[in-house]
Design an enzyme around this catalytic site. Structure first.
Site, PDB file in Angstrom:
ATOM      1  N   GLU A 200       0.834  -1.208   0.000  1.00 42.60           N
ATOM      2  CA  GLU A 200       0.000   0.000   0.000  1.00 42.60           C
ATOM      3  C   GLU A 200       0.870   1.259   0.000  1.00 42.60           C
ATOM      4  O   GLU A 200       0.741   2.130   0.882  1.00 42.60           O
ATOM      5  CB  GLU A 200      -0.999  -0.015   1.164  1.00 42.60           C
ATOM      6  CG  GLU A 200      -1.961  -1.186   1.048  1.00 42.60           C
ATOM      7  CD  GLU A 200      -3.170  -1.135   1.971  1.00 42.60           C
ATOM      8  OE1 GLU A 200      -3.267  -0.240   2.825  1.00 42.60           O
ATOM      9  OE2 GLU A 200      -4.058  -2.008   1.806  1.00 42.60           O
ATOM     10  N   GLU A 331      -4.463  -8.827  -0.451  1.00 43.37           N
ATOM     11  CA  GLU A 331      -5.280  -8.594   0.754  1.00 43.37           C
ATOM     12  C   GLU A 331      -6.726  -8.518   0.316  1.00 43.37           C
ATOM     13  O   GLU A 331      -7.083  -7.677  -0.527  1.00 43.37           O
ATOM     14  CB  GLU A 331      -4.893  -7.289   1.464  1.00 43.37           C
ATOM     15  CG  GLU A 331      -3.607  -7.400   2.255  1.00 43.37           C
ATOM     16  CD  GLU A 331      -3.274  -6.141   3.045  1.00 43.37           C
ATOM     17  OE1 GLU A 331      -4.211  -5.438   3.500  1.00 43.37           O
ATOM     18  OE2 GLU A 331      -2.071  -5.859   3.201  1.00 43.37           O
TER      19      GLU A 331
HETATM   20  O1  AHR Z   1      -4.936  -6.168   6.849  1.00 47.03           O
HETATM   21  C1  AHR Z   1      -4.904  -5.008   7.626  1.00 47.03           C
HETATM   22  C2  AHR Z   1      -4.293  -3.826   6.900  1.00 47.03           C
HETATM   23  O2  AHR Z   1      -5.110  -3.454   5.839  1.00 47.03           O
HETATM   24  C3  AHR Z   1      -2.942  -4.047   6.281  1.00 47.03           C
HETATM   25  O3  AHR Z   1      -1.909  -3.868   7.178  1.00 47.03           O
HETATM   26  C4  AHR Z   1      -2.899  -2.985   5.231  1.00 47.03           C
HETATM   27  O4  AHR Z   1      -2.069  -3.340   4.158  1.00 47.03           O
HETATM   28  C5  AHR Z   1      -4.357  -2.806   4.843  1.00 47.03           C
HETATM   29  O5  AHR Z   1      -4.711  -1.491   4.785  1.00 47.03           O
END
Ligand code: AHR
Length: 530
Positions: A200, A331
């Site tokens: 991110e 994710e």
């Molecule tokens: O999964 C939780 C968080 O969500 C992670 O650390 C981040 O990459 C995302 O924003």
């Protein structure tokens, strides 16, 4: 698509006899499956997992320490390992997430009591003692029989840190980092499959623009070398959700042909992230107490994942028509308001049958885009977000999502068999979108066919009719169904089996048509064996 409507039966002589029995409702989905025309392989790695130093995922989740009263293998919780081995998790991403971009790997090696401490600024502002580091993570992967996906630090780390970490992990023989690894008790290098270049970067990973990140990504990827036989699959951090422009910047760079080696060889995949919730980031909705409207909003948003994968894939196709570069959704999963009374920074949430159906919707989208999607990681494995398992002291609870993953193991590395609808598919309006209320997906491997299907409708059963053609004799094998009276049902330490798969009796096989009678809010998995 419109909902299937059953017309009142009429005869040439006029309207049908009103006393005639009710007509049989049309199937919610009728589809053809060409078993002899297999599609691309569904990489097992789309069933990947994620473990961040966040809340109780690592500490009190995977790691209890060697002195714990809880049964452990060198500090790693034995029951968690046993549960996860049963769902054949193919890869595990670590140490973050946002945490990865403030993690300095050298803090997590050497004698534990001497390891420097740090503040986990992203997650609860708690102190991190670095007791779980590289050696502990690699030991965990070996216990799980899973492939490591290490996330490198681009946000606050140096290119040298990236270079050294990869050398430490993967280089055999005599080198500074290989020697250091040996001094810390491990002579042989490990095999590392995946290496993440940042996380991110548009947000917690540095607040960078796509152009800034693409330059940094080239540098870090260059020095994340292949040592010996290890061949890293480098994943450049991508944009959020529908940020196709970010993907385009990275693809343009890969396609530009500059550099030596050519940038195309610098990283092998580009990622993106997408979370599902019923509300907004400010108020995401409760994990267990939700209205019907929130339930359907969740399903609508889960279905959006297919559109997002297709959007990123379309940008990639323009630069890479032979699909050499992979797409990674590293994710995904549900994100609810934290459980009342828990630390807001720990992202601890319950997990209901609704969560399992969200997973089912994602799996179907993953299969449909198997030609481009090579990796996906649900967030996160233990005690955080859409977990597989929840720990409570000595007790371990398997979540409905865990069971959905278990029911999909037959799809791992199997060839996708497109399910082609014939006529209308049952659907409804929700959250401003048209949402199919049933999903079905199929794959084949070693002469067997795996079919999974979900009925998202809490108020009605659904019939799915699959006309399979192009195959020899097939028989119904193992079949299971995950359902409960209410999508809000979930498992707790006191009642761990409220939502668990049971044998599925609703499949009939007539000629080459497989008919499935799906209960309301259910997920079904079955094997057809030759
Ligand atoms: O999964 C939780 C968080 O969500 C992670 O650390 C981040 O990459 C995302 O924003």
């Amino acid at each position: 698509m419109t909902s299937p409507v059953t017309s009142p039966a009429t005869t040439a002589a006029g309207p049908a006899d009103v006393s005639a029995p009710d007509p049989v409702p049309a199937p919610a989905l009728t589809a053809v499956v060409d078993v002899d025309v297999p599609g691309p392989t569904i990489s097992r790695h789309v069933y990947g997992h994620f473990a961040e130093h966040l809340g109780r995922c690592i500490y009190d989740g995977f790691w209890v320490g060697e002195d714990s009263e809880i049964e452990n293998i060198g500090g790693i919780r034995a029951d968690v390992v046993e549960a996860l081995r049963a769902i054949a998790i193919p890869n595990l991403r670590w140490p973050g997430g946002c945490f990865a971009d403030e993690y300095h790997w050298t803090d997590g090696i050497g004698p534990r009591r001497e390891r420097p401490r740090m503040v986990n600024t992203h997650w609860g502002d708690v102190e991190e003692n670095n007791h779980f580091g590289t050696h502990e993570f690699m030991a965990l992967c070996e216990l799980l029989g899973t492939e490591p996906y290490i996330s490198g630090n681009v946000g606050s780390g140096t290119v040298k840190e990236t270079s050294d970490w990869v050398e430490y992990l993967t280089r055999a023989g005599d080198s500074p980092m290989a020697r250091l690894r040996g001094e810390n008790g491990r002579q042989e290098p490990w095999n590392v499959t995946f290496f993440g270049i940042g996380n991110e970067p548009w947000g917690c990973g540095g607040n960078l623009t796509a152009d800034q990140f693409s330059t940094l990504a080239r540098q870090h990827a260059t020095y994340a070398r292949d040592h010996g036989k290890d061949r890293l699959y480098r994943v450049a951090a991508g944009g959020n959700e529908a940020d196709y422009a970010w993907t385009e910047v990275l693809m343009k760079q890969l396609a530009s042909g500059l550099g030596d080696p050519a940038p195309r060889d610098l990283y092998q995949a580009i990622s993106f992230h997408y979370y599902t919730m019923s509300g907004s980031w400010m108020d995401k909705g409760s994990a267990t107490e939700f209205t019907d409207r929130e339930y359907w909003a969740t399903m609508a948003r889960a279905h959006r994942v297919g559109e997002l994968i297709a959007g990123h894939a379309a940008v990639m196709d323009a630069y890479d028509p032979t699909k050499k570069v992979g797409l990674a959704l590293d994710e995904w999963g549900t994100c609810w308001n934290v459980e009342p009374g828990t630390n807001p920074g720990f992202l601890h949430q319950q997990n209901t049958l609704r969560d399992a159906l969200v997973a089912a919707v994602h799996f179907e989208a993953f299969h449909s885009h198997a030609d481009r999607l090579r990796l996906a990681n649900i967030a996160q494995t233990v005690n955080v977000l859409q977990s597989m398992v929840l720990t409570d002291g000595h007790r371990l609870v398997l979540t409905p999502t865990y069971h959905a993953f278990a029911m999909d193991v037959g799809h791992h590395d199997a060839a996708h068999l497109p399910v082609r609808p014939v006529g209308d598919v049952a659907q409804r309006e929700a959250d401003g979108r048209v949402v199919p209320t049933v999903t079905a997906t199929a794959s084949t491997k070693a002469g067997a066919v795996t079919v999974t299907a979900a009925n998202l409708d809490p108020d009605a059963g659904a019939t799915v009719e699959l006309r399979l053609r192009g195959h020899g004799p097939l028989e119904l094998g193992q079949a299971s169904v995950l359902t409960a009276g209410d999508p809000r049902e979930h498992n707790t330490a006191e009642e761990p089996e409220r939502v668990a798969p049971v044998p599925f009796e609703g499949a009939t096989w007539s000629g080459s048509t497989l008919r499935l009678e799906l209960p309301p809010t259910s997920y079904v998995s079955l094997r057809l064996v030759g």
